[in-house]
Design a protein around this motif. Structure first.
Motif, PDB file in Angstrom:
ATOM      1  N   ARG A   1    -105.274 -39.436  46.305  1.00 15.70           N
ATOM      2  CA  ARG A   1    -105.482 -39.524  47.737  1.00 15.70           C
ATOM      3  C   ARG A   1    -105.264 -38.178  48.392  1.00 15.70           C
ATOM      4  O   ARG A   1    -104.498 -37.361  47.945  1.00 15.70           O
ATOM      5  CB  ARG A   1    -104.532 -40.544  48.370  1.00 15.70           C
TER       6      ARG A   1
ATOM      7  N   GLU B   1     -99.340 -39.366  48.541  1.00 14.84           N
ATOM      8  CA  GLU B   1    -100.256 -38.383  49.114  1.00 14.84           C
ATOM      9  C   GLU B   1    -100.092 -37.020  48.458  1.00 14.84           C
ATOM     10  O   GLU B   1     -99.049 -36.691  47.918  1.00 14.84           O
ATOM     11  CB  GLU B   1    -100.012 -38.263  50.620  1.00 14.84           C
TER      12      GLU B   1
ATOM     13  N   ARG C   1     -98.142 -33.280  44.761  1.00 14.03           N
ATOM     14  CA  ARG C   1     -97.378 -34.385  45.336  1.00 14.03           C
ATOM     15  C   ARG C   1     -95.949 -33.916  45.611  1.00 14.03           C
ATOM     16  O   ARG C   1     -95.463 -32.980  44.973  1.00 14.03           O
ATOM     17  CB  ARG C   1     -97.332 -35.585  44.389  1.00 14.03           C
TER      18      ARG C   1
END
Length: 333
Positions: free
Chosen positions: A11, A195, A202
């Protein structure tokens, strides 16, 4: 009971000055780069497909929440100064948390140096603040779950400030490919944010996690990295923590222990002081060590062992199969 599967698709922000300064004051975890994947066999539960995670979301009977304590917070002292009682709750219905809390009280705004000064810390479930009237920043943590906001202490009277912690739990169980529990101390895990930043990294929430221990986290999405042994036997998956529920993640590691020795003849004595480099067949180095008989836990796959001794390098190709401990002899020829 619900079983949840999530794919490993990645993501893809700037907070206010006070929030950023407070985060720094609370020593937020460092941002680290994603590790090299290696040859991973994923998370497999009851015959599930590798590289998946099987998560059982358990109901309130197994939740990490703490039952409420009846009654109001203890009454303030009868004096003229204003007071505030701090209360942490688990959900919108007001289920209180009565143990395991850490409260931090900061000044309401940064000083001339841009930092927010920590004024006090409290481990009581419902501490009473008797600070001078004004605005303050309060952070409360429960395990790895936490929340922060501004409060105001009045000049007179007594107020109650309630903090909502949207918290759940994670418990990791580590198994081997044959279904046996992983040996004690052989598996650790790390938890990362779901995220990524603009560099594709990360944020590490915590490292060195031990299977079987409940980790309290803010509800949300996270990324799990489970490590078996000291090399490339790793498993990665996304998981979800829901408020007031315990997420059970069962990790299956497919790997094997491999011992290396450099010999002058088959079955001969291992040579001391040997420097070792273990690489995949694609050339990616997964482990380096030194010694006569180093032993490492490797993921299944094909490898090349390089042994350096006396200024010369000797190599041998070998394969690793799940659960099959083996010894790799490298001949000096």
């Amino acid at each position: 009971m619900r079983r949840l599967y999530r794919s490993l698709a990645p993501r893809a922000g700037i907070g206010r000055l006070v929030a950023a300064t407070l985060a720094a004051a609370l020593a937020a975890p460092d941002t680290v780069a994603q590790q090299s994947p290696g040859q991973n066999y994923g998370i497999e539960i009851r015959g599930a497909i590798p590289d998946r995670i099987d998560i059982d979301l358990l109901g309130s009977a197994n939740a990490t929440s703490i039952p409420p304590t009846p009654g109001d917070p203890k009454a303030p002292d009868k004096q003229g100064a204003g007071q505030v009682t701090l209360v942490a709750v688990m959900n919108e219905e007001g289920r209180r948390i009565e143990q395991g809390l850490l409260w931090r009280v900061f000044e309401g705004k940064p000083g001339a140096d841009g930092r927010i000064r920590l004024l006090s810390q409290h481990r009581d479930a419902t501490p009473i603040l008797r600070n001078p009237p004004g605005d303050y920043l309060v952070n409360v943590s429960f395990g790895r779950a936490h929340t922060s906001r501004k409060i105001t202490i009045p000049a007179t009277g007594h107020a109650v400030e309630q903090f909502l912690l949207s918290v759940g739990g994670l418990r990791v169980t580590a198994l081997l490919a044959n279904g046996d529990p992983a040996p004690p101390g052989s598996v650790t895990y790390e938890v990362y944010s779901d995220e990524r930043d603009q560099f594709g990294q990360r944020t590490r929430i915590m490292g060195g996690g031990k299977p079987g221990v409940i980790l309290r986290l803010n509800s949300g999405l996270y990324h799990l990295v489970s490590i078996y042994g000291d090399a490339n036997a790793t498993v990665r998956a996304d998981f979800t923590v829901e408020p007031g529920k315990l997420t059970e993640a069962k990790v299956v590691h497919a790997a094997a222990r491999v011992t290396f020795k450099l010999v002058s003849r088959p079955g001969g004595e291992a040579l001391a002081g040997t420097q070792w480099s273990i690489a995949t067949k694609e050339g990616e180095v997964v482990k380096e060590s030194a010694g006569a008989l180093p032993t490492h836990t490797l993921a299944p796959g094909s490898y090349v062992a390089s042994a350096k001794s006396g200024g010369r390098v000797f190599r041998r190709s070998f394969s690793v199969r799940p659960g099959e401990a083996t010894q790799v002899e490298v001949l000096m020829q």
